[in-house]
Design a protein around this motif. Structure first.
Motif, PDB file in Angstrom:
ATOM      1  N   THR A 163       0.830  -1.211   0.000  1.00 38.73           N
ATOM      2  CA  THR A 163       0.000   0.000   0.000  1.00 38.73           C
ATOM      3  C   THR A 163       0.864   1.259   0.000  1.00 38.73           C
ATOM      4  OG1 THR A 163      -0.184  -0.164   2.417  1.00 38.73           O
ATOM      5  CG2 THR A 163      -1.967  -1.104   1.111  1.00 38.73           C
ATOM      6  N   ASN A 340      -3.933   1.966   5.332  1.00 38.35           N
ATOM      7  CA  ASN A 340      -4.665   0.808   4.824  1.00 38.35           C
ATOM      8  C   ASN A 340      -3.853  -0.474   5.043  1.00 38.35           C
ATOM      9  OD1 ASN A 340      -6.750  -0.593   3.594  1.00 38.35           O
ATOM     10  ND2 ASN A 340      -6.030  -0.189   1.515  1.00 38.35           N
ATOM     11  N   MET A 344      -4.721  -3.883   7.241  1.00 40.77           N
ATOM     12  CA  MET A 344      -4.683  -5.244   6.714  1.00 40.77           C
ATOM     13  C   MET A 344      -3.657  -6.119   7.440  1.00 40.77           C
ATOM     14  SD  MET A 344      -5.111  -4.457   2.635  1.00 40.77           S
ATOM     15  CE  MET A 344      -5.860  -6.026   2.216  1.00 40.77           C
ATOM     16  N   SER A 366      -8.750  -8.108   5.761  1.00 37.27           N
ATOM     17  CA  SER A 366      -8.940  -7.271   4.574  1.00 37.27           C
ATOM     18  C   SER A 366     -10.371  -6.780   4.424  1.00 37.27           C
ATOM     19  CB  SER A 366      -8.530  -8.044   3.318  1.00 37.27           C
ATOM     20  OG  SER A 366      -9.453  -9.073   3.032  1.00 37.27           O
ATOM     21  N   SER A 369     -10.760  -3.197   5.474  1.00 37.57           N
ATOM     22  CA  SER A 369     -10.140  -2.300   4.499  1.00 37.57           C
ATOM     23  C   SER A 369     -11.050  -2.073   3.291  1.00 37.57           C
ATOM     24  CB  SER A 369      -8.798  -2.883   4.031  1.00 37.57           C
ATOM     25  OG  SER A 369      -8.324  -2.223   2.883  1.00 37.57           O
ATOM     26  N   THR A 373     -12.826   1.544   2.198  1.00 38.74           N
ATOM     27  CA  THR A 373     -12.597   2.093   0.862  1.00 38.74           C
ATOM     28  C   THR A 373     -13.926   2.415   0.171  1.00 38.74           C
ATOM     29  OG1 THR A 373     -10.585   0.766   0.690  1.00 38.74           O
ATOM     30  CG2 THR A 373     -11.436   1.718  -1.340  1.00 38.74           C
ATOM     31  N   PHE A 405      -6.276   4.232  -0.712  1.00 40.70           N
ATOM     32  CA  PHE A 405      -6.812   2.979  -0.185  1.00 40.70           C
ATOM     33  C   PHE A 405      -7.170   2.023  -1.314  1.00 40.70           C
ATOM     34  CE2 PHE A 405      -6.658   4.668   3.909  1.00 40.70           C
ATOM     35  CZ  PHE A 405      -7.245   3.837   4.851  1.00 40.70           C
ATOM     36  N   GLY A 409      -5.113  -1.352  -1.639  1.00 38.47           N
ATOM     37  CA  GLY A 409      -5.976  -2.453  -1.217  1.00 38.47           C
ATOM     38  C   GLY A 409      -6.219  -3.453  -2.325  1.00 38.47           C
TER      39      GLY A 409
END
Length: 499
Positions: A163, A340, A344, A366, A369, A373, A405, A409
């Motif tokens: 990220t 982010n 995670m 995840s 996240s 987003t 993000f 992500g």
């Protein structure tokens, strides 16, 4: 004979990480600072022949209608952004098939060609913007693609590193802001871009000194080395490791059915095939999630200049002020993206639940996240649809936060949910297919300029409604993790009862 390693492994890893961040920050994603470049190109007269005099006059004289010029600039960005993503299918295959060095050399060649074309373009040759921006976009994404594997060197912070690189990629949009500021100080666009072109020598040096010839395995074996070394060694060599790994993988029989856990068959005996990954619900929901959010961002960036002109009543000083503010906020991408990754990676180092696999723990982490987003995209879309100029400062902040993000992500989720040997192909495929959806930005722009008379309200409302579909992806991942947890509990209870 022992090898003399001119650089210790730990220092080499840190140098690779740091120089990769600088490479992505200064070069890879400059396309997304297009709004600043458009300001410069308009001052230099690009596509100015498309402006026509409006019969309506005011106290200062006739008004110029430059809507066709804005459409052409929007088309340049649409084409470049489309190729930036669509060609990732080929890029991913090249990376998986030929490795880091070949992929980077191709990327450097394309990037340098693009910057030189842009440097030697002019108002008389405005059409050069199409190949120039396209080459810069594709070359930049190749640099990012080869850098994301550096996360494999830092297993406990893998998602954070991935990220971080994507955040640096977003922040490189500020390069065109710097060029805009220099242009206002009298330094020509050509001079600035020639300097950028000469920096390709640094990319070449990093390719040979601080990057592997093939790719970095996950996780790296003991004594793993890459780059320039002297002499021969008993150290672990990446080519021998990858050859052994690939030989073992090809001996497995690939599955062909759809599987909710694509990284491995549920019986744990073999790895999933590329086809089963593509046909999995994980991939399909992820593709929809990325396509929707990316379309919202591309339409916003491609139409930012005419939107600011409309809200600022064509005041060039006010438009310049907000354009600079937008570009400055892009610098924050490299600061926002690691948040982010930390989300995670928040479970790393903690004990797994009984029967829980590392991949299941990563997926469960995840889902938050992905949800955040989607929520950011919804808030960004709402702010962007309100025709209030001061509110656009908030829009800019939400936009850069959401973009940082989104792409970090995206790459991190693919690395978690699917086998590592398919990463390049799956990353390329999802970016390519989402690029087809991003082409809708140009008809949306044409609809606003034509039938809607320049008012984007109805298009913005439609995009807000569509963005709600993005919440389906985190909901599916979360539900999948809950189902897996219940299966483990039921299995444990049965074992206790049988014993």
């Amino acid at each position: 004979m022992q090898r003399y390693d001119w650089l210790g492994a730990g220092l080499r890893y840190r140098l690779t990480l740091a120089t990769g961040v600088l490479e992505c920050l200064c070069f890879a994603g400059v396309l997304f600072g297009y709004a600043s470049l458009v300001f410069v190109l308009k001052e230099d007269g690009y596509f100015s022949q498309l402006c026509v005099s409006d019969p309506v006059t005011n106290s200062t004289g006739p008004i110029l209608d430059c809507s066709r010029q804005d459409e052409q600039f929007s088309l340049v960005f649409t084409v470049a952004a489309f190729l930036n993503n669509f060609l990732n299918l080929i890029n991913g295959y090249l990376f998986d098939r030929f490795g880091t060095m070949v992929t980077r050399l191709l990327g450097i060649c394309l990037y340098t060609t693009g910057t030189l074309l842009l440097a030697f373009s002019s108002a008389a040759f405005s059409e050069l913007l199409f190949p120039a921006l396209s080459f810069i976009a594709v070359g930049g994404i190749l640099l990012l693609l080869t850098n994301m594997q550096v996360g494999n060197l830092f297993a406990a912070h893998r998602s954070t590193v991935i990220t971080l690189y994507n955040g640096a990629f977003d922040s490189s949009a500020c390069v065109f802001l710097i060029i805009k500021v220099l242009h206002e100080q009298g330094i020509s666009l050509r001079s600035s871009l020639l300097v950028v072109s000469f920096c390709s020598a640094l990319h070449l040096a990093r390719t040979f000194l601080l990057m592997p010839r093939t790719y970095i395995p996950y996780t790296p074996p003991q004594h793993y080395t890459y780059g320039l070394n002297c002499g021969k060694s008993n150290s672990y060599n990446v080519e021998r490791f990858e050859g052994t790994r690939d030989g073992a993988m090809t001996s497995l029989q690939e599955s062909s059915g759809r599987d909710d856990v694509p990284a491995a068959r549920q019986d744990g005996t073999q790895e999933a095939s590329f086809r089963s990954c593509v046909l999995s619900w994980f991939f399909l929901w992820h593709l929809l999630w990325l396509s929707i959010i990316q379309l919202r961002h591309y339409l916003f960036i491609g139409t930012l200049n005419p939107m600011l002109n409309r809200l600022a009543d064509n005041d060039p000083d006010l438009v310049s002020q907000y354009t600079n503010a937008f570009a400055i906020t892009q610098l924050c991408g490299v600061l926002c993206a690691p948040w982010n990754g930390l989300i995670m990676d928040r479970h790393k180092g903690k004990p797994l639940a009984p029967g829980e696999t590392e991949q299941e723990a990563d997926l469960n982490s995840s889902s938050l996240s992905l949800f955040l987003t989607s929520l950011q995209c919804l808030l960004f879309s709402v702010c962007a649809s309100v025709p209030l100029l001061p509110l656009q400062y908030t829009t800019f902040v939400l936009q850069v936060l959401n973009r940082s993000f989104l792409y970090g992500g995206n790459a991190a989720f693919i690395s978690i949910a699917f086998p590592a040997r398919h990463f390049g192909k799956l990353y390329g495929l999802v970016m390519s297919m989402s690029a087809l959806v991003s082409l809708l930005q140009y008809p949306c722009f044409t609809l606003v300029k034509g039938a809607l008379g320049g008012d984007p309200f109805f298009v913005d409302v439609a995009l807000i409604v569509v963005s709600l579909l993005g919440f389906m992806h985190p909901a599916y991942v979360f539900t999948h993790c809950r189902r897996a947890a219940r299966k483990r509990e039921d299995s444990a209870q049965k074992d206790v009862a049988n014993s």
